[in-house]
Motif scaffolding. Structure first.
Motif, PDB file in Angstrom:
ATOM      1  N   PHE A  13       1.008  -1.648   0.556  1.00 46.03           N
ATOM      2  CA  PHE A  13      -0.255   0.263  -0.132  1.00 46.03           C
ATOM      3  C   PHE A  13       1.112   1.132   0.339  1.00 46.03           C
ATOM      4  N   ASN A  14       1.031   2.267  -0.790  1.00 47.10           N
ATOM      5  CA  ASN A  14       1.036   3.926  -0.668  1.00 47.10           C
ATOM      6  C   ASN A  14       0.874   4.850   0.182  1.00 47.10           C
ATOM      7  N   SER A  15      -0.440   4.432   0.997  1.00 41.60           N
ATOM      8  CA  SER A  15      -0.742   5.535   1.446  1.00 41.60           C
ATOM      9  C   SER A  15      -1.817   4.775   2.782  1.00 41.60           C
ATOM     10  N   GLY A  16      -1.082   5.435   4.226  1.00 39.36           N
ATOM     11  CA  GLY A  16      -2.357   4.281   5.016  1.00 39.36           C
ATOM     12  C   GLY A  16      -2.781   5.766   6.421  1.00 39.36           C
ATOM     13  N   LEU A  17      -3.486   5.475   7.102  1.00 35.25           N
ATOM     14  CA  LEU A  17      -3.874   5.712   8.625  1.00 35.25           C
ATOM     15  C   LEU A  17      -4.177   4.842   9.070  1.00 35.25           C
ATOM     16  N   ASN A  21     -10.540   5.302  15.970  1.00 35.87           N
ATOM     17  CA  ASN A  21     -10.899   3.935  16.304  1.00 35.87           C
ATOM     18  C   ASN A  21      -9.486   3.088  17.089  1.00 35.87           C
ATOM     19  N   GLY A  22      -8.667   3.082  16.165  1.00 36.71           N
ATOM     20  CA  GLY A  22      -7.286   2.285  16.116  1.00 36.71           C
ATOM     21  C   GLY A  22      -7.569   1.482  14.921  1.00 36.71           C
ATOM     22  N   ASP A  23      -8.572   1.804  13.942  1.00 35.36           N
ATOM     23  CA  ASP A  23      -8.196   1.157  12.923  1.00 35.36           C
ATOM     24  C   ASP A  23      -7.692   1.232  11.617  1.00 35.36           C
ATOM     25  N   LEU A  24      -6.891   0.176  11.355  1.00 33.18           N
ATOM     26  CA  LEU A  24      -5.884   0.789   9.382  1.00 33.18           C
ATOM     27  C   LEU A  24      -7.282   1.405   8.359  1.00 33.18           C
ATOM     28  N   TRP A  25      -6.420   1.985   7.851  1.00 32.10           N
ATOM     29  CA  TRP A  25      -7.024   2.661   6.513  1.00 32.10           C
ATOM     30  C   TRP A  25      -5.162   2.206   5.527  1.00 32.10           C
ATOM     31  N   MET A  26      -5.535   1.351   4.155  1.00 32.15           N
ATOM     32  CA  MET A  26      -4.786   1.463   2.877  1.00 32.15           C
ATOM     33  C   MET A  26      -5.123   1.893   2.009  1.00 32.15           C
ATOM     34  N   THR A  27      -4.359   2.656   1.347  1.00 30.15           N
ATOM     35  CA  THR A  27      -4.555   2.413  -0.433  1.00 30.15           C
ATOM     36  C   THR A  27      -3.348   1.730  -1.494  1.00 30.15           C
ATOM     37  N   ASN A  28      -3.247   1.946  -2.635  1.00 21.97           N
ATOM     38  CA  ASN A  28      -3.020   1.822  -3.547  1.00 21.97           C
ATOM     39  C   ASN A  28      -3.598   2.424  -4.443  1.00 21.97           C
TER      40      ASN A  28
END
Length: 354
Positions: free
Chosen positions: A277-281, A285-292
């Motif tokens: 993934f090239n970007s994330g946060l 709530n502590g959940d991870l979000w990721m994109t490519n």
């Protein structure tokens, strides 16, 4: 001219010279130019290529484009800010705010500071002393530096990461790309973890953690040049609810042992998941979000990795960045279709005037 007159003349001359030199030295260490200021022109639409999204402490949005400057949204009013208004460059790579409310804009040709009145271009201090520190209010920048910059509120210092034997570690020659001036240590991303340590993701030299005293290096093969010759770079570093670190890929996640600087390599979630993934946060709530770049958005809640839909039936949306604003809303910046905003279930195209 009598003796007393000569003494007075010499005193004034020496004092003026001393103050002039001190003033020049102080100015040169901070800025190189300040332009006359007009806060952009009113526009109706964002650019297609939005690489950076930021919301400041006054709830205004700053959208950084790839070549068309900044788009500033205050309420319903949208303005475009470019080099004509004082920016050092129109290619935007990062936006931050310091404790006083000044905005720092990272570009392909340097860093612009906006103090609410005008733009100034910061001039880095290149010192062999390599002034590494870790202060809570420091700002860090990776783009356009040889390695990276640290801004302490007064001066911008160019720093170098510790050099490693990359060829021996990875078994390949890391000086294979014309990008980043053939510097494998060029910093792509900077993140802070929950303990206040700072992380640096590099072009092909892996990742580094700095705790204010020493460095921990992650020199894993999946963080450098891959067997097929591609170099994804460490573009995002996340810490999940369990304390594991995700460094731009699903191949492995890492855990630092409590009393040592050693780490364990942990196999990823499932073999059929995408690798990078090239970007994330990490959201509120502590959940991870990721994109490519291919247009995929994933959410990981600690147990399940789920895909979130992007509402566009006409084209494949190429994703560059993901961002969470002050109200917890998730945004996406793209390379071909402006900005998308979460409605809680999916992502919809954001139109500033709607």
């Amino acid at each position: 001219m009598n003796i007393n007159s000569i003494k007075i003349f010499l005193l004034i001359f020496i004092s003026s010279t001393f103050l002039s030199c001190n003033g020049q030295e102080k100015t040169e260490s901070k800025i190189i130019k300040t332009k006359s200021f007009e806060f952009g022109k009113t526009v109706s639409n964002l650019a297609d290529r939005i690489w950076v999204i930021f919301q400041d402490s006054k709830e205004n949005y700053w959208f950084g484009s790839n070549g068309e400057g900044i788009f500033y949204l205050k309420g319903k009013e949208l303005k475009q800010i470019t080099t004509e208004n004082g920016l050092v460059d129109n290619t935007i790579r990062g936006i931050q705010e310091d404790k006083s409310g000044s905005i720092f804009i990272e570009t392909a040709n340097g860093i612009s500071k906006y103090d609410g009145k005008s733009f100034a271009t910061l001039k880095p201090i290149i010192s062999t002393k390599n002034k590494w520190k870790l202060e809570a209010n420091d700002l860090w920048f990776g783009y356009n530096a040889n390695d990276l910059y640290r801004y302490d509120g007064d001066s911008l210092f160019e720093l170098k990461l510790p050099r490693k034997d990359l060829k021996k570690t990875f078994g390949i020659d890391t000086l294979v790309s014309p990008f980043n001036s053939n510097n494998p240590y060029s910093v792509y991303k900077v993140n802070k973890d929950k303990d206040g340590n700072i992380w640096f993701g590099t072009f092909v030299a892996g990742a580094f953690r700095y705790d204010g005293q020493s460095f921990l290096w992650f020199g894993e093969n999946e963080l450098s040049i891959l067997p097929n010759g591609t170099a994804p770079g460490v573009r995002s570093m996340l810490q999940d609810k369990d304390g594991y670190f995700w460094l731009s890929n699903f191949i492995s996640k890492y855990q630092i042992q409590p009393n040592t600087l050693e780490y364990d390599k942990i196999i990823g979630i499932e073999k059929d998941n995408p690798y990078y993934f090239n970007s994330g946060l990490s959201d509120i709530n502590g959940d991870l979000w990721m994109t490519n770049y291919g247009g995929m958005v994933w959410k990981y809640d600690g147990k399940t990795l789920s895909e979130i839909k992007i509402n566009n039936e006409e084209k494949d949306v190429l994703l560059i960045t993901i961002y969470q604003d002050n109200n917890g809303i998730i945004w996406l910046g793209t390379d071909n279709d402006g900005v998308y905003k979460s409605n809680g279930k999916s992502f919809e195209k954001f139109e500033p005037n709607n």
